[in-house]
Design a protein around this motif. Sequence first.
Motif, PDB file in Angstrom:
ATOM      1  N   THR A 186      15.253   2.980  27.906  1.00  0.00           N
ATOM      2  CA  THR A 186      16.599   3.538  27.850  1.00  0.00           C
ATOM      3  C   THR A 186      16.569   5.006  27.450  1.00  0.00           C
ATOM      4  N   TRP A 215      25.213  -0.807  33.023  1.00  0.00           N
ATOM      5  CA  TRP A 215      26.185  -0.086  32.206  1.00  0.00           C
ATOM      6  C   TRP A 215      27.632  -0.508  32.474  1.00  0.00           C
ATOM      7  N   GLN A 222      17.903   7.915  34.399  1.00  0.00           N
ATOM      8  CA  GLN A 222      19.185   7.698  33.719  1.00  0.00           C
ATOM      9  C   GLN A 222      19.809   9.024  33.286  1.00  0.00           C
ATOM     10  N   TRP A 278      20.872   0.530  36.680  1.00  0.00           N
ATOM     11  CA  TRP A 278      21.617   0.984  35.516  1.00  0.00           C
ATOM     12  C   TRP A 278      23.109   1.119  35.785  1.00  0.00           C
TER      13      TRP A 278
END
Length: 316
Positions: A196, A253, A171, A249
């Motif tokens: 995360t 997101w 990420q 992700w």
Amino acid sequence: MKSGFFKVYSSFDEFQANNHDQVVAWADLDIMSKAVRNHFLLQHVRRGGTSVGDFYYRFMPRPMNICGTRTGILVNVQLHGEEYPTKYSVKCHHFGMSSFYQKASPPDIREIFCYKLLEVIEVGPAVQFIISKEGVGNKISVYIATKWRDDFIPLSDLNKEEDINVEALVQLLLLKVLFNIDNLHADNCQWNGTNTAAIISLMPIPCAAHQDVKEVLLGQHRMNWNHAPADLLFEKCSTERFLEIVKKWLQEWDLLSKIDKAAALIKHERDRVKMLENDFRMIEESEYTVAMDLDEYLDAVKSNVKNLTSALGLNV
């Protein structure tokens, strides 16, 4: 013969001459604290607080052993109606008040945007922006206050490969490439008990739309952390697994909508920076305006998101 009174002044003058940087730093922190206190006091009043007596505010210089930016303060604030104080880490984004900092970069609205975007996608902490005229020469200063989260774990504290979450690392790399975020050092890593990433300090640099974002992403495939366990974990992560995490992700997101949301949430700060443009301390002969428009940057990052989403076969 000098009296004791004049000896004190003489000693202080000598101390100030020999420790100029430190003396100025203390003065700057006091000015910063005053601006931050006034910012939160206004919130206290808006919440229904009728006196300073039930407003709690304490600040301290940022300890060197705490991760994130080294220049700034930590504050504990309790507003009207709150049961407990909240801790914030405050950094100076733009110095307008210091006689020591004769030159300064103009405030960068991209950095303000990036902090808000990271809050919206829950990679960064809750953030507030403080635009103040406290200080010398009536010049404007800009501070960034991020709510301190006790569940933050810096990568520099993780010495075993099994303690590091590869999803968080991917990420961080993904956000770095899409938004051209710099200064993602080993003090940024993850929220405890989650997969995360956590970014508590950053610096955006000019962003261009890449022709092939997937190629750029795979070409980097690591961060320059000089952190052996993280580097080893990246090396063990296959391309297929790496791209699976990226896809996950990107969908989680929903960046295109979050970019628009974050831009809307900083409209007040963007408008104020434009309005106060002539009151900022500027680099001499700078070709940039203080309120360098976000539009070009947002167009580039949206292009990067669309490019990568399409290359991975996801719906834009």
